[in-house]
Design an enzyme around this catalytic site. Sequence first.
Site, short mmCIF file in Angstrom:
data_model
loop_
_atom_site.label_atom_id
_atom_site.label_comp_id
_atom_site.label_asym_id
_atom_site.label_seq_id
_atom_site.Cartn_x
_atom_site.Cartn_y
_atom_site.Cartn_z
N ASP A 34 0.86 -1.18 0.00
CA ASP A 34 0.00 0.00 0.00
C ASP A 34 0.91 1.24 0.00
O ASP A 34 1.94 1.26 0.67
CB ASP A 34 -0.89 -0.01 1.25
CG ASP A 34 -1.83 1.18 1.30
OD1 ASP A 34 -2.96 1.03 0.82
OD2 ASP A 34 -1.41 2.24 1.82
N ILE A 35 0.53 2.25 -0.80
CA ILE A 35 1.31 3.49 -0.84
C ILE A 35 1.10 4.25 0.47
O ILE A 35 -0.04 4.49 0.89
CB ILE A 35 0.90 4.35 -2.04
CG1 ILE A 35 1.14 3.59 -3.35
CG2 ILE A 35 1.67 5.67 -2.05
CD1 ILE A 35 0.67 4.31 -4.59
N GLU A 60 -5.06 2.51 -3.64
CA GLU A 60 -3.61 2.58 -3.68
C GLU A 60 -2.97 1.27 -3.24
O GLU A 60 -1.77 1.21 -2.97
CB GLU A 60 -3.10 3.72 -2.79
CG GLU A 60 -3.34 3.55 -1.29
CD GLU A 60 -4.69 4.08 -0.83
OE1 GLU A 60 -4.82 4.38 0.34
OE2 GLU A 60 -5.61 4.19 -1.68
#
Length: 524
Positions: free
Chosen positions: A381-382, A425
Amino acid sequence: MTPFMKPSDFTPARLSPSLLSKALIGFIALVCLSLGLATAWQMSLSREERLAAAKVAVSNIVRAAEQQAQDTVRQADNTLRDLVERVEHDGLAIDARARLAKLMAANVSNVEAVQGLFIFDAQGNWIVNSFSEIQTHDNGDRPYFIYHRDHSDTATRIGSIVKSRITGDMVIPISRRINGADGTFAGVALATVPVAYFQTFFERMDVDDQGVIFLALNNGDLLARRPTLTALMTTNIAKGDIFSRYLPESDSGIAVTRSLVDGVERIYAYRRVTGLPIVAAAGVSSQHVFAPWWAYAYRSAGLIALICLALIGLSVLLYKQIQQLITAESELQGAQNELETIAQTDSLTQLPNRRRFDFAVRQEWARASRNRSTLAIILLDIDWFKQYNDQYGHVRGDDCLMEVASLIGSAVHRAGDLAARYGGEEFVILLPETDLAGALSVAEKVRLSIFNAGIEHSASALGNVTVSLGVVAINAPKHDAYTAALKEADRLLYRAKNRGRNRVEANELPGAQATGSYVSSLVT
């Protein structure tokens, strides 16, 4: 007709243009195929008959050559046995030599195949021979003499071709060891058989101009050949197919092979001569055997071709009519394939989407369960992506997602691996046949490549765009238990976030041989 039935019920269903065209083309193809197969069957039978006849012919020739070789060697061996016994019993005194010379001359006259008989002493000197003149040559350098000098066995030995020092002819040496009273080496008894003797016999055999008959020693040295060779004495055929491929499998048989000497393909019969270190073989050229068959084949094929061309001409007319339908079907199939690709691809990042991942994970999980292999999942995950969108806007956010997706895709190289956009994301990487160490290596590669890309993120504590990753690996997973693995990867992902982000958290699930955890982070 019952009141419940309509006239249309008896009307057969109308075939579609495509199906009708295929049926007609299939019928024409079936007719052509039937004609072709029938002709091919007849041609095959004819070919097998010619091949069988050729095999019988060369087999008979080989049997005759084998019998000739056995008879020749047997006559020479019997003569040598008698000479060796006389020498070992009576010695080689002057009067004994005279008697031996007369006996040897008589034996040569009575045995057609033997050209000369010789007795050598332990140093290789000619002591007695069957020729009228006394010879004083030293034959201690001959291979047969050296063999008997260095080996104690008294069996008859057949040697490679040598050039006679008396006549200058090529001869085959047949020899036996002579022992002294104490068993030591005392000399050699030799009988020479001219190569021309076998050549003359071979000329009486019925083979074509490109056919061949030969005798050779077990080591491949030629003894006699029709047609003869200029370099017959120095020709060895041990690397040919008969010696290298067929004789190790069977002492006799039939082989279709190309000659090592002249490159002609022949149908050979071969066999080891019983009781002798000799191989006899005969071959007729394939061209000679099959020349009449090819003429028949060409005529038959030409006739069938004319019939089929006429039928094909009719099918061409029909083919043109169905081209438009086929083209339309092809375009429709292409559109369906494109839609399927679109349905399984994320439109923004061009990575496989959640739907494609769900299908792949079920498939690979089932395979790992069956094969009891290891499977790994990386969920990433960003970090602080909501803040990124708030800071730079959603357009820049989309650009960021595309760049991160490209970096993730670049880190996955194996054909079975899959990197997909999981949602928002979040991204996921599926790694079949991968243990925890391998998955960690991929995860670290992804983390570092995104961090080192230096994508500006002023709302991040690290100043650049980073990712947090959760890694799980399980060996021999239970069937359909991948949901638990995804939950564990998600838990590890959030543990990475809770511990500062830009890091990898990993674990092996209880199905593996051992459990453990791993943490990696980059501090800037």
